[in-house]
Design an enzyme around this catalytic site. Structure first.
Site, PDB file in Angstrom:
ATOM      1  N   PHE A  72      -5.539   9.285   2.542  1.00 16.59           N
ATOM      2  CA  PHE A  72      -6.077   8.132   1.814  1.00 16.59           C
ATOM      3  C   PHE A  72      -7.208   7.503   2.624  1.00 16.59           C
ATOM      4  CE2 PHE A  72      -4.370   4.455   4.202  1.00 16.59           C
ATOM      5  CZ  PHE A  72      -3.473   5.092   5.041  1.00 16.59           C
ATOM      6  N   GLY A  73      -7.782   6.439   2.074  1.00 18.38           N
ATOM      7  CA  GLY A  73      -8.779   5.652   2.796  1.00 18.38           C
ATOM      8  C   GLY A  73      -9.936   6.485   3.332  1.00 18.38           C
ATOM      9  N   TYR A  74     -10.187   6.347   4.623  1.00 13.68           N
ATOM     10  CA  TYR A  74     -11.323   7.027   5.255  1.00 13.68           C
ATOM     11  C   TYR A  74     -10.985   8.455   5.700  1.00 13.68           C
ATOM     12  CZ  TYR A  74     -13.293   2.317   5.370  1.00 13.68           C
ATOM     13  OH  TYR A  74     -13.774   1.073   5.014  1.00 13.68           O
ATOM     14  N   ASP A  75      -9.812   8.958   5.331  1.00 14.84           N
ATOM     15  CA  ASP A  75      -9.408  10.305   5.761  1.00 14.84           C
ATOM     16  C   ASP A  75     -10.445  11.391   5.431  1.00 14.84           C
ATOM     17  OD1 ASP A  75      -7.115   9.448   6.950  1.00 14.84           O
ATOM     18  OD2 ASP A  75      -5.762  10.074   5.351  1.00 14.84           O
ATOM     19  N   ASN A 116       0.850  -1.192   0.000  1.00 15.21           N
ATOM     20  CA  ASN A 116       0.000   0.000   0.000  1.00 15.21           C
ATOM     21  C   ASN A 116       0.891   1.249   0.000  1.00 15.21           C
ATOM     22  OD1 ASN A 116      -1.503   2.254   0.954  1.00 15.21           O
ATOM     23  ND2 ASN A 116      -3.055   0.899   1.816  1.00 15.21           N
ATOM     24  N   LYS A 117       0.903   1.963  -1.128  1.00 19.18           N
ATOM     25  CA  LYS A 117       1.807   3.109  -1.294  1.00 19.18           C
ATOM     26  C   LYS A 117       1.479   4.227  -0.309  1.00 19.18           C
ATOM     27  CE  LYS A 117       3.319   2.546  -6.052  1.00 19.18           C
ATOM     28  NZ  LYS A 117       2.799   1.209  -6.315  1.00 19.18           N
ATOM     29  N   ASP A 140      -1.155  -3.131  10.378  1.00 15.68           N
ATOM     30  CA  ASP A 140      -2.536  -3.465  10.054  1.00 15.68           C
ATOM     31  C   ASP A 140      -3.390  -2.425  10.767  1.00 15.68           C
ATOM     32  OD1 ASP A 140      -3.847  -5.475   8.376  1.00 15.68           O
ATOM     33  OD2 ASP A 140      -5.125  -5.720  10.122  1.00 15.68           O
ATOM     34  N   HIS A 148      -3.155   7.620  14.500  1.00 13.56           N
ATOM     35  CA  HIS A 148      -2.995   6.278  15.069  1.00 13.56           C
ATOM     36  C   HIS A 148      -1.661   5.663  14.643  1.00 13.56           C
ATOM     37  CE1 HIS A 148      -4.806   6.456  11.193  1.00 13.56           C
ATOM     38  NE2 HIS A 148      -4.736   5.171  10.971  1.00 13.56           N
ATOM     39  N   ARG A 149      -1.293   5.883  13.378  1.00 12.50           N
ATOM     40  CA  ARG A 149      -0.060   5.300  12.832  1.00 12.50           C
ATOM     41  C   ARG A 149       1.169   5.931  13.486  1.00 12.50           C
ATOM     42  NH1 ARG A 149      -1.796   5.326   8.260  1.00 12.50           N
ATOM     43  NH2 ARG A 149      -2.458   3.170   8.373  1.00 12.50           N
TER      44      ARG A 149
END
Ligand code: IMP
Length: 200
Positions: free
Chosen positions: A152-155, A9-10, A69, A180-181
């Site tokens: 990205f994603g749910y941002d 996942n870039k 994950d 979180h990351r």
């Protein structure tokens, strides 16, 4: 010292590379290696999946590996999509279709009932052996519409507590301060440093 991030996942890789700056390691992703078997992410928890990825990849490559994950847990949906965040809207899911499904499921729900937390589990493994696991959490609310083009994603639908804008309306620096990351990676950095000092 070389460190492999077990992801294709870039978007994740970009954030992880940025967050690992300052640690004197050369960072690689799976794209740098041929023939790494696909890891089936069938764990019931983020932690299980992170450990599975890190162990299998580090065993195969015989290298020092971290894996991430992560997922979004929405209170009104009893913690969904959680571990299924990437494939929330089914086969062929995209960031857009996942966000659309989420907004649809929350339609008519007041802001006070739209609480959600991003969670990230980072596993560290060396030559097939788990060295440690770190967790990070960032809580907030799901907005009423997608806003912003960054991240990205749910941002675009996630508004972190204490802010009026979505993660996708923040720049990378702002998101990385509270995400979180970033919380999980700070802990993972300590695990890596201690391991290097003691065992390598
Ligand atoms: P996985 O960790 O590869 O199983 O997938 C995690 C999924 O959770 C991603 O595909 C995104 O949809 C979502 N996700 C994880 N971290 C973030 C983030 O920082 N922002 C937005 N979405 C995220």
């Amino acid at each position: 010292m070389e460190l492999v991030v077990a992801t294709r996942n870039k978007d994740k890789l970009r954030e992880i590379k940025e967050l690992l700056k300052g640690l004197s390691v050369k960072v690689f992703s799976l794209e740098s290696f041929k023939g790494v078997p696909e890891v089936i992410e069938d764990g019931k928890t983020l932690e299980n999946n992170a450990i599975k990825k890190a162990v299998q990849v580090s065993k195969f490559l015989k290298k020092f590996v971290i894996s991430d994950d992560s997922g979004l847990e929405v209170e009104y949906l009893n913690g969904d999509p959680g571990v299924y965040s990437a494939r929330f809207s089914g086969k062929g899911a995209t960031y857009k279709s996942n966000n659309e499904k989420l907004l649809r499921l929350l339609e008519g729900t007041a802001l006070s009932k739209r609480k959600a937390c991003f969670r990230c589990a980072i596993a560290v493994a060396d030559k097939g052996r788990v060295i440690g696991i770190a967790e990070g959490r960032c809580c907030g609310k799901i907005g009423f519409e997608s806003k912003g083009d960054n991240g990205f994603g749910y941002d675009p639908v996630f508004i972190p507590d204490g802010f009026k804008k979505t993660f996708a309306q923040m720049n990378a620096f702002q998101k990385n301060k509270i995400s979180h990351r970033s919380i999980a990676l700070k802990k993972a950095k300590n695990i890596i440093l201690n391991y290097l000092l003691l065992y390598r």
